[in-house]
Design a protein around this motif. Structure first.
Motif, short mmCIF file in Angstrom:
data_model
loop_
_atom_site.label_atom_id
_atom_site.label_comp_id
_atom_site.label_asym_id
_atom_site.label_seq_id
_atom_site.Cartn_x
_atom_site.Cartn_y
_atom_site.Cartn_z
N PRO A 211 -4.74 7.11 -11.85
CA PRO A 211 -3.27 7.15 -11.87
C PRO A 211 -2.68 7.30 -10.47
CG PRO A 211 -4.20 8.59 -13.56
CD PRO A 211 -5.32 8.19 -12.67
N TYR A 212 -3.32 8.12 -9.63
CA TYR A 212 -2.81 8.30 -8.27
C TYR A 212 -2.98 7.02 -7.45
CZ TYR A 212 -3.12 13.22 -9.61
OH TYR A 212 -2.98 14.42 -10.25
N VAL A 213 -4.12 6.37 -7.59
CA VAL A 213 -4.37 5.13 -6.85
C VAL A 213 -3.41 4.05 -7.31
CG1 VAL A 213 -6.05 3.31 -6.41
CG2 VAL A 213 -6.79 5.71 -6.42
N ALA A 214 -3.19 3.96 -8.61
CA ALA A 214 -2.28 2.94 -9.14
C ALA A 214 -0.86 3.16 -8.62
CB ALA A 214 -2.30 2.98 -10.68
N TYR A 215 -0.44 4.40 -8.55
CA TYR A 215 0.90 4.72 -8.05
C TYR A 215 1.03 4.31 -6.58
CZ TYR A 215 4.83 7.54 -6.39
OH TYR A 215 6.00 7.96 -5.81
N ALA A 216 0.02 4.65 -5.77
CA ALA A 216 0.08 4.30 -4.35
C ALA A 216 0.09 2.78 -4.16
CB ALA A 216 -1.11 4.92 -3.62
N LEU A 217 -0.75 2.08 -4.93
CA LEU A 217 -0.78 0.63 -4.82
C LEU A 217 0.54 0.01 -5.27
CD1 LEU A 217 -4.40 -0.14 -6.08
CD2 LEU A 217 -3.56 -0.14 -3.71
N LEU A 218 1.18 0.60 -6.27
CA LEU A 218 2.47 0.09 -6.74
C LEU A 218 3.52 0.20 -5.63
CD1 LEU A 218 4.22 -0.94 -9.09
CD2 LEU A 218 4.66 1.46 -9.69
N LEU A 219 3.52 1.32 -4.91
CA LEU A 219 4.48 1.47 -3.82
C LEU A 219 4.19 0.49 -2.69
CD1 LEU A 219 4.77 5.37 -3.63
CD2 LEU A 219 6.44 3.75 -4.55
N LEU A 220 2.92 0.28 -2.39
CA LEU A 220 2.58 -0.69 -1.36
C LEU A 220 2.96 -2.11 -1.79
CD1 LEU A 220 -0.91 0.69 -0.25
CD2 LEU A 220 1.23 0.75 1.06
N LEU B 270 5.07 17.77 -8.41
CA LEU B 270 6.13 16.88 -7.94
C LEU B 270 5.85 16.34 -6.54
CD1 LEU B 270 9.36 18.75 -9.16
CD2 LEU B 270 8.19 16.79 -10.21
N ASN B 271 5.11 17.07 -5.75
CA ASN B 271 4.78 16.59 -4.40
C ASN B 271 4.00 15.29 -4.41
OD1 ASN B 271 6.07 18.70 -3.10
ND2 ASN B 271 4.23 19.95 -2.90
N GLU B 272 3.41 14.96 -5.56
CA GLU B 272 2.65 13.71 -5.66
C GLU B 272 3.53 12.48 -5.61
OE1 GLU B 272 -0.46 13.37 -5.42
OE2 GLU B 272 -1.14 15.44 -5.66
N VAL B 273 4.86 12.68 -5.58
CA VAL B 273 5.74 11.54 -5.37
C VAL B 273 5.44 10.89 -4.03
CG1 VAL B 273 7.61 12.83 -4.24
CG2 VAL B 273 8.15 10.77 -5.56
N GLU B 274 4.87 11.67 -3.14
CA GLU B 274 4.45 11.18 -1.83
C GLU B 274 3.00 10.72 -1.93
OE1 GLU B 274 5.29 13.40 2.24
OE2 GLU B 274 3.41 14.07 1.33
N PRO B 275 2.71 9.45 -1.67
CA PRO B 275 1.35 8.91 -1.87
C PRO B 275 0.41 9.12 -0.68
CG PRO B 275 2.78 7.13 -1.22
CD PRO B 275 3.65 8.38 -1.25
N PHE B 276 0.79 9.98 0.27
CA PHE B 276 0.02 10.11 1.50
C PHE B 276 -1.38 10.66 1.22
CE2 PHE B 276 4.21 10.91 4.01
CZ PHE B 276 4.63 9.64 3.68
N LYS B 277 -1.47 11.65 0.33
CA LYS B 277 -2.78 12.24 0.05
C LYS B 277 -3.73 11.18 -0.51
CE LYS B 277 -5.00 15.96 -2.59
NZ LYS B 277 -4.77 17.12 -3.49
N THR B 278 -3.23 10.37 -1.43
CA THR B 278 -4.07 9.36 -2.07
C THR B 278 -4.49 8.27 -1.09
OG1 THR B 278 -3.01 9.75 -4.21
CG2 THR B 278 -4.17 7.64 -3.91
N SER B 279 -3.54 7.74 -0.36
CA SER B 279 -3.80 6.57 0.47
C SER B 279 -4.40 6.90 1.83
CB SER B 279 -2.52 5.76 0.67
OG SER B 279 -1.53 6.57 1.28
N ILE B 280 -4.04 8.04 2.40
CA ILE B 280 -4.49 8.37 3.76
C ILE B 280 -5.53 9.50 3.75
CG2 ILE B 280 -3.76 9.06 6.05
CD1 ILE B 280 -2.74 6.31 5.15
N THR B 281 -5.20 10.63 3.16
CA THR B 281 -6.10 11.79 3.24
C THR B 281 -7.45 11.51 2.61
OG1 THR B 281 -4.15 13.23 3.18
CG2 THR B 281 -6.30 14.25 2.76
N VAL B 282 -7.44 10.92 1.40
CA VAL B 282 -8.71 10.65 0.71
C VAL B 282 -9.02 9.17 0.65
CG1 VAL B 282 -8.57 12.76 -0.65
CG2 VAL B 282 -7.60 10.66 -1.58
N ALA B 283 -8.21 8.35 1.32
CA ALA B 283 -8.46 6.90 1.43
C ALA B 283 -8.71 6.25 0.07
CB ALA B 283 -9.63 6.64 2.38
N PHE B 284 -7.84 6.53 -0.89
CA PHE B 284 -7.86 5.95 -2.24
C PHE B 284 -9.06 6.41 -3.08
CE2 PHE B 284 -5.44 2.93 0.34
CZ PHE B 284 -4.27 2.84 -0.40
#
Length: 694
Positions: free
Chosen positions: A583-592, A564-578
């Motif tokens: 699925p994680y990248v798509a979710y982060a891009l959708l929020l952006l 559930l913590n993956e609701v926060e896209p910080f790991k995808t977009s910042i920690t590992v820079a996409f």
């Protein structure tokens, strides 16, 4: 390249999922520990007891070189009582265990040997001998106080290295996690001084503790067996209770003051020349009825009668095949031998250790019942014969030292931000100056603080704290992330001074990324979604709902909470820079993308960390964003320029929604933009400010 190859060769090879596949239901392999490279293993049947076992790779803890020069690697599992659950070979290049068609034994004998560890305890002394299961001492795997292993006749050296690797690794984990005394808390081990200070006599060495002594009479030994099947089984002890049973002596020889006095110069020189691998050496001798070795003893092996322990764990205490003679001043001895412990066995010779004697009695003539009792001789040589290296800095402090350039840069940026927020008039009164400063700082936040320094705070730190509190563990693990700890400390202080917006508006890398996306979208004239203020305020409660769900999951269903913590896209977009699965990248891009059509969509409606920041902002003391009595009544200029809808029609600022962009501060202080000031000037009047707040 060679150095990188060597480092990679000495790193563990298994992932958490690979460990999990070896355990299966009902066991759950947790995240790898930071203080010792081991995976805690919990059980769904015993959730309340914490880890029931620990799994670890020996190469992460004791990368001892094998016979051919490279370390072997074993997956070792011990339970919470210090019993081996299993040992599995992961990597080895020993020539003796190569394929049979290449002249080796194959790896079958190796696998059979390490399989013997299962069920044995690191609290027992180990004895490795050929055909040990039928050894006449009766110390089999299931009997006696020793843990006995069958050796491999053509692989004596490799077996010793294997045993040292397994035992050293297990002891390290036991000391870190199972309550075994931790030698590392005392600092580096003492090193014997090479100088000879004096030539003490044997009696003087006894008086000064250079030589340890244990003297037991027959009566003393009989008391050891009282209430056991071995009681009254020694007729000689019963007939002569006051006569000597054992007079045991021990001395640490690597300290030349002791070694030369015990052995004499010639024997000492010979012993040290043979000690090419720099083992720790002790002189062990006995007098009386008891002997430290029997007539069938094989030189170079462990004695089933004498063992060594320190800090709650037994060591590989092995005879060196050297029989000293002519010990000046010593009584008549029945045995006098040198025993050694490997230099890399994680022992401190300057600290107290135990020489453990095992006394065995047999009852019955045919298939006698054997009873074993142990007695300890505590020994610690004088401290003045050792030098102590400086105690190493804690690992967390080393982490801080290694990152001091980052910490210095971040500290300077936080100081700069504090000055700007404390005295915002100069920077904000000029719109261009404020815009340039803000964009530059947000670029720093995204590029340096986020992608480079990995300073993105996350809801994972909050849910992790919940799990830590539930488990009763300390928060020492947070010390290993100095950048995050610095930001957390600053954010806590900023709550009191300015509220939630200091972090969310200036120090959140994902927030900065969203802001850049929103600014570019507006520049490109993307259509902007308009949400009525009342509905927007209701939607803002969504982040609190998300926060509540994550906290409940962390407490009651930690495994679900991780997902559930993956609701926060910080790991995808910042920690590992996409650099992650689609699925994680798509979710982060959708929020952006949502932020391109509604300014900071995620921050305002979903972000659970933002909810935490808003709650922390309740600690704010001053209303530091100044207002006039005319603000909102009727002037709406600041409300119009606020991109975050944080200003009410009444002119009041909602600090829970404010991101501290300082636009309204600039308008307030600018006579060319503040409508009430402009109107009063047109009328030739001076506006007397009635400021709401500080």
């Amino acid at each position: 390249m060679e150095l990188l190859a060597l480092q990679s060769a000495r790193a563990g090879t298994l992932s958490r999922d690979e460990i999990q596949r070896r355990f299966g239901v009902p066991y759950q392999v947790e995240e790898k520990l930071t203080d010792v490279p081991a995976w805690p293993v919990t059980s769904s049947l015993e959730k309340e007891v914490g880890p029931v076992a620990y799994a670890f790779e020996s190469i992460d803890i004791a990368p001892l070189p094998g016979f051919e020069g490279s370390p072997m690697n074993f997956l070792i599992t011990i339970d919470r009582k210090g019993n081996f659950m299993g040992v599995e070979i992961l990597q080895q290049r020993e020539p003796v265990f190569t394929f049979r068609d290449l002249g080796g034994l194959g790896d079958t004998p190796l696998r059979e040997f390490i399989a013997q560890y299962a069920g044995k305890s690191i609290n027992q002394p180990f004895v490795i001998a050929l055909d040990a299961a039928r050894n006449h001492t009766g110390m089999t795997a299931n009997r006696g106080t020793h843990a006995t292993l069958d050796g491999i006749s053509k692989a004596t050296t490799s077996v010793r290295i294997i045993h040292q690797t397994v035992l050293t690794s297990a002891l390290e984990v036991a000391r870190a996690r199972l309550g075994f005394a931790d030698r590392t808390k005392r600092g580096p081990p003492g090193k014997p001084l090479p100088e000879v200070f004096e030539r003490p006599s044997f009696a003087q060495m006894l008086d000064r503790g250079m030589v340890g002594r244990l003297r037991l009479s027959n009566r003393d030994v009989e008391k050891l067996f009282a209430g056991t099947e071995g009681a009254n089984a020694d007729e000689e002890a019963l007939a002569h209770p006051d006569e000597l049973y054992v007079d045991l002596y021990v001395a640490y020889l690597n300290a030349p003051t002791i070694g030369r006095a015990i052995l004499g110069d010639e024997q000492y020189q010979a012993a040290m020349e043979r000690n090419f691998d720099n083992r720790h050496l002790w002189w062990i001798a006995s007098a009386g009825r008891f002997r430290i070795v029997d007539d069938d003893f094989t030189p170079g092996t462990q004695s089933p009668r004498v063992a060594m322990a320190q800090d709650g764990g037994f060591l590989d205490f092995r005879d060196q095949g050297f029989d000293p003679v002519g010990i000046a001043g010593a009584p008549e001895l029945n045995s006098s031998r040198l025993f050694g412990v490997a230099a890399d066995a994680n022992i401190d010779p300057a600290q107290a250790l135990d020489i453990v004697l095992t006394v065995t009695r047999a009852k019955g003539m045919i298939l006698p019942t054997l009873t074993h009792q142990q007695v300890k001789l505590a020994y610690q040589p004088p401290s003045q014969l050792f030098v102590y290296p400086p105690k190493p800095l804690p690992e967390w402090l080393l982490a801080w030292k290694s990152r001091w350039p980052d910490l210095a840069i971040i500290s300077l940026s936080l100081l700069m931000l504090s000055v700007v927020l404390a005295k915002p008039r100069w920077i904000s009164v000029n719109p261009r100056r404020l815009r340039n400063f803000r964009l530059a700082f947000l670029a720093y936040t995204l590029g340096y603080l986020g992608w480079y320094a990995q300073g993105q705070l996350s809801i994972v730190q909050i849910t992790g704290a919940v799990k830590t509190l539930k488990s009763g563990l300390g928060f020492s693990a947070y010390l290993y992330d100095p950048v995050s700890l610095l930001l957390i400390g600053f954010t806590l202080v900023s709550f009191i001074a300015w509220g939630r917006g200091t972090f969310c508006g200036w120090l959140c890398p994902f927030g900065a990324l969203q802001e850049f996306i929103g600014l570019v979208a507006r520049k490109l004239r993307f259509p902007q979604l308009n949400i009525r203020p009342k509905l927007a305020k209701r939607l803002e409660w969504g982040r609190y709902a998300v926060l509540a769900a994550l906290l409940l999951a962390a407490f009651f269903a930690p495994e679900v909470g991780v997902s559930l913590n993956e609701v926060e896209p910080f790991k995808t977009s910042i920690t590992v820079a996409f650099n992650r699965g689609w699925p994680y990248v798509a979710y982060a891009l959708l929020l952006l993308a949502a932020g391109a059509f509604y300014y900071k969509f995620f921050c305002r409606f979903i972000c659970p960390l933002g909810a935490v920041m808003s709650l922390g902002g309740k600690l704010r003391r001053p209303d530091w964003l100044t207002r006039r009595s005319e603000c909102g009544k009727p002037c709406q200029r600041c409300k119009v320029v606020c991109n975050y809808d944080a200003i009410e029609p009444s002119g009041e600022i909602r600090y829970d929604a404010c991101f501290q962009c300082l636009d309204c501060v600039g308008v307030f202080h600018d006579a060319q933009r503040c409508v009430p000031v402009m109107l009063y000037e047109k009328k030739g009047k001076v506006l007397v400010p009635k400021v709401q707040g500080a």
